[in-house]
Enzyme design. Structure first.
Site, PDB file in Angstrom:
ATOM      1  N   LYS A  42       0.826  -1.195   0.000  1.00  0.00           N
ATOM      2  CA  LYS A  42       0.000   0.000   0.000  1.00  0.00           C
ATOM      3  C   LYS A  42       0.867   1.254   0.000  1.00  0.00           C
ATOM      4  O   LYS A  42       0.415   2.323  -0.370  1.00  0.00           O
ATOM      5  CB  LYS A  42      -0.877   0.039   1.270  1.00  0.00           C
ATOM      6  CG  LYS A  42      -1.838  -1.116   1.416  1.00  0.00           C
ATOM      7  CD  LYS A  42      -2.523  -1.001   2.806  1.00  0.00           C
ATOM      8  CE  LYS A  42      -3.318  -2.248   3.115  1.00  0.00           C
ATOM      9  NZ  LYS A  42      -3.834  -2.227   4.488  1.00  0.00           N
ATOM     10  N   GLY A  43       2.093   1.123   0.474  1.00  0.00           N
ATOM     11  CA  GLY A  43       2.914   2.291   0.788  1.00  0.00           C
ATOM     12  C   GLY A  43       3.085   3.312  -0.316  1.00  0.00           C
ATOM     13  O   GLY A  43       3.205   4.502  -0.052  1.00  0.00           O
ATOM     14  N   GLU A  98       7.800   2.566  -6.094  1.00  0.00           N
ATOM     15  CA  GLU A  98       7.964   2.103  -4.715  1.00  0.00           C
ATOM     16  C   GLU A  98       8.082   3.285  -3.766  1.00  0.00           C
ATOM     17  O   GLU A  98       8.533   4.358  -4.156  1.00  0.00           O
ATOM     18  CB  GLU A  98       9.233   1.236  -4.605  1.00  0.00           C
ATOM     19  CG  GLU A  98       8.966  -0.250  -4.492  1.00  0.00           C
ATOM     20  CD  GLU A  98       8.419  -0.665  -3.117  1.00  0.00           C
ATOM     21  OE1 GLU A  98       7.755   0.137  -2.432  1.00  0.00           O
ATOM     22  OE2 GLU A  98       8.668  -1.814  -2.742  1.00  0.00           O
ATOM     23  N   ASP A  99       7.686   3.062  -2.524  1.00  0.00           N
ATOM     24  CA  ASP A  99       7.828   4.102  -1.513  1.00  0.00           C
ATOM     25  C   ASP A  99       9.271   4.183  -1.002  1.00  0.00           C
ATOM     26  O   ASP A  99       9.857   5.241  -0.923  1.00  0.00           O
ATOM     27  CB  ASP A  99       6.843   3.894  -0.348  1.00  0.00           C
ATOM     28  CG  ASP A  99       6.861   2.467   0.208  1.00  0.00           C
ATOM     29  OD1 ASP A  99       7.659   1.622  -0.271  1.00  0.00           O
ATOM     30  OD2 ASP A  99       6.069   2.198   1.126  1.00  0.00           O
ATOM     31  N   ASP A 102      14.731  -0.459   0.905  1.00  0.00           N
ATOM     32  CA  ASP A 102      15.475  -0.703   2.144  1.00  0.00           C
ATOM     33  C   ASP A 102      16.467  -1.841   1.889  1.00  0.00           C
ATOM     34  O   ASP A 102      17.541  -1.608   1.351  1.00  0.00           O
ATOM     35  CB  ASP A 102      14.472  -1.004   3.257  1.00  0.00           C
ATOM     36  CG  ASP A 102      15.114  -1.135   4.619  1.00  0.00           C
ATOM     37  OD1 ASP A 102      16.305  -0.840   4.753  1.00  0.00           O
ATOM     38  OD2 ASP A 102      14.419  -1.528   5.578  1.00  0.00           O
ATOM     39  N   LYS A 130      17.273   3.907   1.285  1.00  0.00           N
ATOM     40  CA  LYS A 130      18.085   3.830   2.511  1.00  0.00           C
ATOM     41  C   LYS A 130      19.479   3.381   2.140  1.00  0.00           C
ATOM     42  O   LYS A 130      19.694   2.241   1.749  1.00  0.00           O
ATOM     43  CB  LYS A 130      17.462   2.858   3.511  1.00  0.00           C
ATOM     44  CG  LYS A 130      16.391   3.478   4.377  1.00  0.00           C
ATOM     45  CD  LYS A 130      16.034   2.565   5.532  1.00  0.00           C
ATOM     46  CE  LYS A 130      14.760   3.042   6.196  1.00  0.00           C
ATOM     47  NZ  LYS A 130      14.221   2.022   7.127  1.00  0.00           N
ATOM     48  N   PHE A 151      13.672   4.202  11.009  1.00  0.00           N
ATOM     49  CA  PHE A 151      12.347   3.787  10.567  1.00  0.00           C
ATOM     50  C   PHE A 151      11.488   5.026  10.352  1.00  0.00           C
ATOM     51  O   PHE A 151      11.240   5.793  11.264  1.00  0.00           O
ATOM     52  CB  PHE A 151      11.688   2.818  11.556  1.00  0.00           C
ATOM     53  CG  PHE A 151      10.542   2.111  10.920  1.00  0.00           C
ATOM     54  CD1 PHE A 151      10.772   1.022  10.084  1.00  0.00           C
ATOM     55  CD2 PHE A 151       9.233   2.562  11.081  1.00  0.00           C
ATOM     56  CE1 PHE A 151       9.726   0.372   9.442  1.00  0.00           C
ATOM     57  CE2 PHE A 151       8.180   1.922  10.446  1.00  0.00           C
ATOM     58  CZ  PHE A 151       8.427   0.835   9.625  1.00  0.00           C
ATOM     59  N   VAL A 152      11.068   5.217   9.107  1.00  0.00           N
ATOM     60  CA  VAL A 152      10.346   6.437   8.747  1.00  0.00           C
ATOM     61  C   VAL A 152       8.893   6.125   8.390  1.00  0.00           C
ATOM     62  O   VAL A 152       8.583   5.038   7.913  1.00  0.00           O
ATOM     63  CB  VAL A 152      11.040   7.168   7.571  1.00  0.00           C
ATOM     64  CG1 VAL A 152      12.429   7.632   7.967  1.00  0.00           C
ATOM     65  CG2 VAL A 152      11.129   6.283   6.332  1.00  0.00           C
ATOM     66  N   ASP A 158       3.896   3.351   6.447  1.00  0.00           N
ATOM     67  CA  ASP A 158       3.203   3.047   7.698  1.00  0.00           C
ATOM     68  C   ASP A 158       4.096   2.388   8.725  1.00  0.00           C
ATOM     69  O   ASP A 158       5.152   1.846   8.416  1.00  0.00           O
ATOM     70  CB  ASP A 158       2.038   2.096   7.430  1.00  0.00           C
ATOM     71  CG  ASP A 158       2.531   0.677   7.106  1.00  0.00           C
ATOM     72  OD1 ASP A 158       3.380   0.535   6.208  1.00  0.00           O
ATOM     73  OD2 ASP A 158       2.086  -0.274   7.767  1.00  0.00           O
TER      74      ASP A 158
HETATM   75  P1  IMP Z   1      12.808  -3.976   1.441  1.00  0.00           P
HETATM   76  O1  IMP Z   1      12.292  -5.261   0.861  1.00  0.00           O
HETATM   77  O2  IMP Z   1      13.634  -4.221   2.680  1.00  0.00           O
HETATM   78  O3  IMP Z   1      13.525  -3.105   0.438  1.00  0.00           O
HETATM   79  O4  IMP Z   1      11.568  -3.181   1.992  1.00  0.00           O
HETATM   80  C1  IMP Z   1      10.580  -2.758   1.169  1.00  0.00           C
HETATM   81  C2  IMP Z   1       9.312  -2.390   1.896  1.00  0.00           C
HETATM   82  O5  IMP Z   1       9.456  -2.388   3.311  1.00  0.00           O
HETATM   83  C3  IMP Z   1       8.904  -0.986   1.534  1.00  0.00           C
HETATM   84  O6  IMP Z   1       8.137  -0.968   0.360  1.00  0.00           O
HETATM   85  C4  IMP Z   1       8.131  -0.561   2.751  1.00  0.00           C
HETATM   86  O7  IMP Z   1       6.788  -0.946   2.618  1.00  0.00           O
HETATM   87  C5  IMP Z   1       8.775  -1.308   3.901  1.00  0.00           C
HETATM   88  N1  IMP Z   1       9.728  -0.447   4.640  1.00  0.00           N
HETATM   89  C6  IMP Z   1      11.076  -0.508   4.614  1.00  0.00           C
HETATM   90  N2  IMP Z   1      11.638   0.443   5.382  1.00  0.00           N
HETATM   91  C7  IMP Z   1      10.609   1.138   5.926  1.00  0.00           C
HETATM   92  C8  IMP Z   1      10.539   2.287   6.796  1.00  0.00           C
HETATM   93  O8  IMP Z   1      11.523   2.882   7.266  1.00  0.00           O
HETATM   94  N3  IMP Z   1       9.273   2.704   7.102  1.00  0.00           N
HETATM   95  C9  IMP Z   1       8.144   2.117   6.620  1.00  0.00           C
HETATM   96  N4  IMP Z   1       8.174   1.057   5.799  1.00  0.00           N
HETATM   97  C10 IMP Z   1       9.391   0.570   5.452  1.00  0.00           C
HETATM   98 MG    MG Z   2       4.934  -1.123   3.795  1.00  0.00          MG
END
Ligand code: IMP
Ligand code: MG
Length: 179
Positions: A42-43, A98-99, A102, A130, A151-152, A158
């Site tokens: 949803k982000g 993507e939001d 990470d 990040k 964590f943002v 969210d």
């Molecule tokens: P990744 O797979 O670790 O790159 O994470 C991707 C997803 O994790 C993002 O699309 C977010 O929904 C969630 N996410 C990662 N870091 C944060 C954060 O700092 N705040 C909120 N959601 C996060």
């Molecule tokens: Mg998320």
């Protein structure tokens, strides 16, 4: 400011400016092409809505939902498709919206999955990146901001489904998730 936010990293104005810049880049790169924004729910829904209105040209949108962290503030590395795209994407130009990038595990999985369906191209636009956290190989063409390793929340992001409505992006007080 919301009482659980310790610091605002990006104001609504900062975000609007980044969105305009990214929209202009995308508009130029896809001139004469039909673009499909693949929004990761949803982000990314708020970012997509603003970004889409900064793109001039032939642009459509579809949505995917993948499993995320749930109520944990760290990556599980497990990605599961909860909602898939409505239409086939063979021969189409895709831009994954993507939001936040990470660990990169979610995006790397998505890119692989979408490429197996034979689109003409697959690129990524992420609002936040990040730095230094990436565990998986991901190429991201359009980037809003590099973000510190905290964590943002806000502007679609969210924690346990809350804080998406904040017009800015800020650091969530670690006390909220018990750290
Ligand atoms: P990744 O797979 O670790 O790159 O994470 C991707 C997803 O994790 C993002 O699309 C977010 O929904 C969630 N996410 C990662 N870091 C944060 C954060 O700092 N705040 C909120 N959601 C996060
Ligand atoms: Mg998320």
């Amino acid at each position: 400011m919301h009482p659980n936010i310790t610091k605002v990293l990006f104001t609504a104005e900062d975000i609007a400016e980044a969105t305009r810049r990214m929209g202009a880049e995308i508009t130029a790169d896809y001139a004469g092409k039909k673009l499909l924004l693949v929004t990761v729910l949803k982000g990314a829904f708020i970012f997509m809505a603003d970004l889409m209105r900064q793109i001039q040209g032939d642009v459509e949108v579809d949505f995917m939902a993948v499993s995320s962290y749930g109520a944990e503030a760290s990556s599980s590395g497990v990605v599961r498709i909860i909602k898939d795209l409505e239409a086939p994407i063979e021969g189409r130009h895709l831009l994954i919206v993507e939001d936040i990038l990470d660990s990169g595990l979610t995006l790397s999985y998505l890119q692989k999955n979408l490429r197996s369906r034979h689109p003409s191209s697959v690129e990524v636009a992420t609002l936040l990146f990040k730095e230094g956290k990436q565990e998986a190989e991901v190429s991201c063409k359009y980037l809003g901001f590099v973000c510190p390793d905290e964590f943002v929340v806000g502007y679609g992001l969210d924690y346990a489904e809350s804080y998406r409505e904040l017009p800015y992006i800020g650091v969530l007080d670690p006390l909220v998730y018990g750290k």
